[in-house]
Design an enzyme around this catalytic site. Sequence first.
Site, mmCIF file in Angstrom:
data_model
loop_
_atom_site.group_PDB
_atom_site.id
_atom_site.type_symbol
_atom_site.label_atom_id
_atom_site.label_comp_id
_atom_site.label_asym_id
_atom_site.label_seq_id
_atom_site.Cartn_x
_atom_site.Cartn_y
_atom_site.Cartn_z
ATOM 1 C CG ASP A 45 -0.353 0.028 2.537
ATOM 2 O OD1 ASP A 45 0.897 -0.018 2.624
ATOM 3 O OD2 ASP A 45 -1.099 0.082 3.537
ATOM 4 C CG ASP A 84 0.493 -4.033 2.277
ATOM 5 O OD1 ASP A 84 0.167 -4.629 3.313
ATOM 6 O OD2 ASP A 84 1.268 -3.061 2.259
ATOM 7 C CD GLU A 116 0.641 -1.434 8.062
ATOM 8 O OE1 GLU A 116 0.313 -0.685 9.011
ATOM 9 O OE2 GLU A 116 1.048 -1.000 6.967
ATOM 10 C CD GLU A 183 7.962 -0.109 7.964
ATOM 11 O OE1 GLU A 183 8.152 1.024 7.472
ATOM 12 O OE2 GLU A 183 6.996 -0.835 7.673
#
Length: 266
Positions: A45, A84, A116, A183
């Site tokens: 994304d 994603d 996520e 991340e």
Amino acid sequence: MPKTTVQDFLKKKAEGRKITMLTAYDYPFAQIADEAGMDAVLVGDSLGVVVQGLENTLPVSMNEMIYHTKMVSRAVKNALVIGDMPFMSYQASIEDTLRNAGRFLKEGGAAAIKIEGGSEIADRIGAMTRSDIPVMAHIGLTPQSIHRMGGYKVQGKGKSAAKKLIEEARIVEDAGAFSVVLEGIPLSLAKEITMALSIPTIGIGAGPHCDGQVLVLHDLLGLFDRFVPKFIKRYANLKQDAVSAILAYKKDVEDGIFPSEEQSFK
């Protein structure tokens, strides 16, 4: 070269071989990434920022993600294509999550999805894996959470924050994720998480000890320069090369050099 699968990710982890991954958002760049031998191509994304020119990833829609995933899937012959999950495609309910994740496989041609979050979406990860949708988790600095985090800030600093991320990593593994993106976390914490998990870790701004690495293609190639995170290494400067080429074309046209007889029909 055989098609890469989620089982290949697990095998590489077991054998201590690094996993390579890049983002791509269209046919030409996906083809290049695949021909270069990437293990996986992520239709991130992040396209909202590097392709659409947005300030963050939050406005990106499911329809836009499917559109770009279709292009990438047409180009890729060997790499694992991962779609994603965009903001608000999974937060509301498990039903929404399954419907939207399924679109990546049914319509987009992807073989897996990335999502996520940690403990708060463990039930979604479990529901998808039970529905035969392979899931790559994503913890640490999660761009869809920038408003809660107060921007793009390194996560997991301090003992309590590090302990929480280790727990989150174990939770997504137990929920059924086949790998997890780490991340924006300290390299020592990424190493600890990598050693604690049986599934591979994919780092971006998480140091050298992860089982694999991912970068945004436009960052790697020097096509995006609005901001350059610390963890980026540029391997080319294609934006400047493109500007130089276009300036040369412009001058040739203005000087009457292009097109010549060589570029003309008789």
